[in-house]
Scaffold this active site. Structure first.
Site, PDB file in Angstrom:
ATOM      1  CD  GLU A 195      58.057  -6.744  77.109  1.00 22.63           C
ATOM      2  OE1 GLU A 195      57.834  -5.577  76.756  1.00 22.63           O
ATOM      3  OE2 GLU A 195      57.140  -7.586  77.304  1.00 22.63           O
ATOM      4  CD  GLU A 318      56.257  -8.728  81.375  1.00 25.62           C
ATOM      5  OE1 GLU A 318      55.406  -8.172  80.643  1.00 25.62           O
ATOM      6  OE2 GLU A 318      57.326  -8.200  81.713  1.00 25.62           O
TER       7      GLU A 318
HETATM    8  O1  AHR Z   1      53.174  -6.000  82.305  1.00 26.65           O
HETATM    9  C1  AHR Z   1      53.151  -4.744  81.728  1.00 26.65           C
HETATM   10  C2  AHR Z   1      54.288  -4.525  80.739  1.00 26.65           C
HETATM   11  O2  AHR Z   1      54.136  -5.390  79.664  1.00 26.65           O
HETATM   12  C3  AHR Z   1      55.673  -4.837  81.252  1.00 26.65           C
HETATM   13  O3  AHR Z   1      56.237  -3.783  81.937  1.00 26.65           O
HETATM   14  C4  AHR Z   1      56.426  -5.103  79.999  1.00 26.65           C
HETATM   15  O4  AHR Z   1      57.502  -5.979  80.194  1.00 26.65           O
HETATM   16  C5  AHR Z   1      55.367  -5.650  79.052  1.00 26.65           C
HETATM   17  O5  AHR Z   1      55.410  -5.034  77.819  1.00 26.65           O
END
Ligand code: AHR
Length: 514
Positions: A195, A318
């Site tokens: 991110e 994710e």
């Molecule tokens: O999964 C939780 C968080 O969500 C992670 O650390 C981040 O990459 C995303 O914003």
């Protein structure tokens, strides 16, 4: 005028009822297809966050809970049965604060650190590189290490690669041996930051692309070490500009995959409860989960422009549902219960990934234990498998199977004058020629009927499993941990080579045919 209005209403109601009752035909797309559903679509994610690692996966060797090198044996058993193909670690946002050398060597000598992103928890680094990679070996899962770009250096990442992948004769392989690990683990998957548009450093796509080029250049694969599969930190949902810039500015030979993050969230300011949600919140969650289809299509279209041969993978590293944290007895940052709504998110999202397996060649559900849409929850010595665990397990038949591209004219799930496709489907043929069809009906009130031509699929016999419950808010508890579990499914009939299936409301069905 009044009469006309009445007649229109009756016609609309009739049309609606009619469209709900009709049997949806599933047809097989005739185009030549050799796409394999990469098993890595079924990957997981473990971050130093809340009780995912400490007090979740890892209880330490001195714990009363049975463990292997500090990792709970009951979790190991459950994850082995799940067939976890890869596991991403140590974050998430945590990755861009993590300095791997803090987590090697004798545990008593390791420095403590403050987990800056997740509640300021002080961690003693007792779970580090060896602990994670040894656990992956036990699980039979490929490790996916997320490198620190935000607060690290190309040298730090380069040395991590050396430490875990070089056979011998280099400073880092010597250090590994000194720490009692003779052979390298041979880690293929490497994230180059996480991110980067946010917690990874609030960078622009243009700035990160340049930085990526620098870091990726110094990720070595000499001396016979395995070639790193480098995953560029990807877009936040609909940020198509991000993917465009990465694909445009990073030279082909420097990148193997581009990532994407998308959470099924109703609204970031008002996420809503994980169990006590109403139908409006359910509908909006499904709306967000089904958005994955559009995201994958649009990011893939951009990638197609620069990489028509689809050499670069799209890795959704994710994904999952994100609700208000439950806190409660079990506690922990981002801890949430997991209901049949989560099963719906998992079912429709995995169908999307399967159906786009030509470009989507990896994904990681966030997260594996006690955080967000977890497959396992723990409370001290107790452990439970969530509805999401069961969906991931039912669907693991698709891992490395050949995609069967299907088309469905889905019936509609209508709520409060809004509508969504009610039924989602994907199918594959495995190496033993068994055909699996996974179906999800997200409609809260209506069962739906679908029809499939068995002759076209070359199937004579069918069996199946279903995951369902009496309320969509239902979940497994530590007291009643098997309330929701798959059972044999038999609501189907075969007539003249046609299979007709009735899928109950909010349920997931996986059929097997041969
Ligand atoms: O999964 C939780 C968080 O969500 C992670 O650390 C981040 O990459 C995303 O914003």
């Amino acid at each position: 005028m009044k009469k006309l209005f009445l007649l229109t209403c009756i016609a609309l109601i009739f049309q609606n009822v009619n469209s709900q009752n009709k049997v949806a035909e599933i047809t097989i797309e005739k185009k030549e297809n050799k796409t394999i559903i990469n098993k890595h679509i079924y990957g997981h994610f473990a971050e130093h966050l809340g009780r995912c690692i400490y007090g979740g996966l890892y209880v330490g060797e001195d714990s009363n809970i049975a463990n292997t090198k500090g990792v709970r044996n009951d979790i190991i058993k459950a994850l082995k049965e799940l067939k976890v193909p890869n596991l991403r670690w140590p974050g998430g946002c945590f990755a861009d604060t993590y300095h791997w050398k803090d987590g090697i060597g004798p545990k008593k000598d390791r420095p403590s650190i403050v987990n800056r992103w997740w509640g300021g928890a002080v961690e003693d680094n007792s779970f580090g590189t060896h602990d994670f990679l040894d656990m992956c070996e036990v699980l039979g899962a490929e490790p996916y290490l997320a490198g620190n770009v935000g607060s690290g250096s190309p040298r730090e990442l380069e040395e991590w690669v050396q430490y875990v992948n070089y056979e011998s004769g280099t400073p880092m392989s010597d250090l590994r041996k000194k720490n009692n690990r003779e052979k390298p683990w041979k880690v293929t998957f490497w994230g180059v930051g996480n991110e980067m548009w946010g917690c990874g450093g609030n960078m622009t796509a243009e700035y990160y692309s340049n930085l990526y080029r620098q870091y990726a250049t110094f990720m070595p694969d000499v001396n016979g070490a395995v070639k790193p599969f480098r995953i560029a930190s990807g877009a936040n949902g609909e940020d198509y500009h991000w993917t465009e810039v990465l694909m445009r500015d990073i030279p082909k030979g420097l990148v193997e995959a581009v990532a994407l993050h998308w959470y099924s969230v109703i609204n970031w300011e008002k996420k809503g409860p994980s169990t006590k949600f109403d139908e409006n919140q359910y509908f909006e969650t499904m709306h967000s989960a089904l958005k994955m289809e559009e995201l994958v299509q649009k990011h893939s279209a951009i990638m197609d422009k620069y990489d028509p041969e689809k050499k670069i993978a799209l890795i959704v590293d994710e994904w999952g549902g994100w609700f208000d944290s439950d806190g409660g007895n079990e506690g922990g940052v981002l801890y949430q219960q997991n209901t049949m709504r989560d099963a719906m998110i998992a079912g429709v999202t995995l169908n999307t990934f399967n159906n786009h397996a030509d470009r989507v060649r990896g994904a990681n559900l966030a997260q594996i234990v006690n955080v967000l849409q977890a497959v396992i929850l723990t409370n001290k010595e107790k452990m439970l498998l969530t509805p999401t665990y069961h969906v991931m397990k039912m669907y693991n038949v698709h891992q490395d199977a050949q995609l069967i591209p299907l088309k469905i004219e889905s019936p509609k799930y209508i709520f409060d004058k809004k509508e969504l496709p009610a039924v989602s489907v994907s199918a594959s043929k495995d190496k033993a020629n068994l055909i699996h069809i996974s179906l999800v009906n997200i409609d809260l009130k209506r069962e739906n009927k679908i029809r499939i031509d068995l002759k076209e699929l070359g199937i004579k016999h069918v069996k199946g499993y279903i995951l369902s419950s009496s309320k969509v808010q239902d979940y497994n508890t530590f007291e009643d941990s098997s309330k929701i579990a798959p059972i044999v499914f038999n609501k189907f009939s075969i007539k003249e080579d046609k299979l007709e299936v009735t899928i109950p409301p909010f349920s997931v069905v996986v059929l097997e045919g041969n």
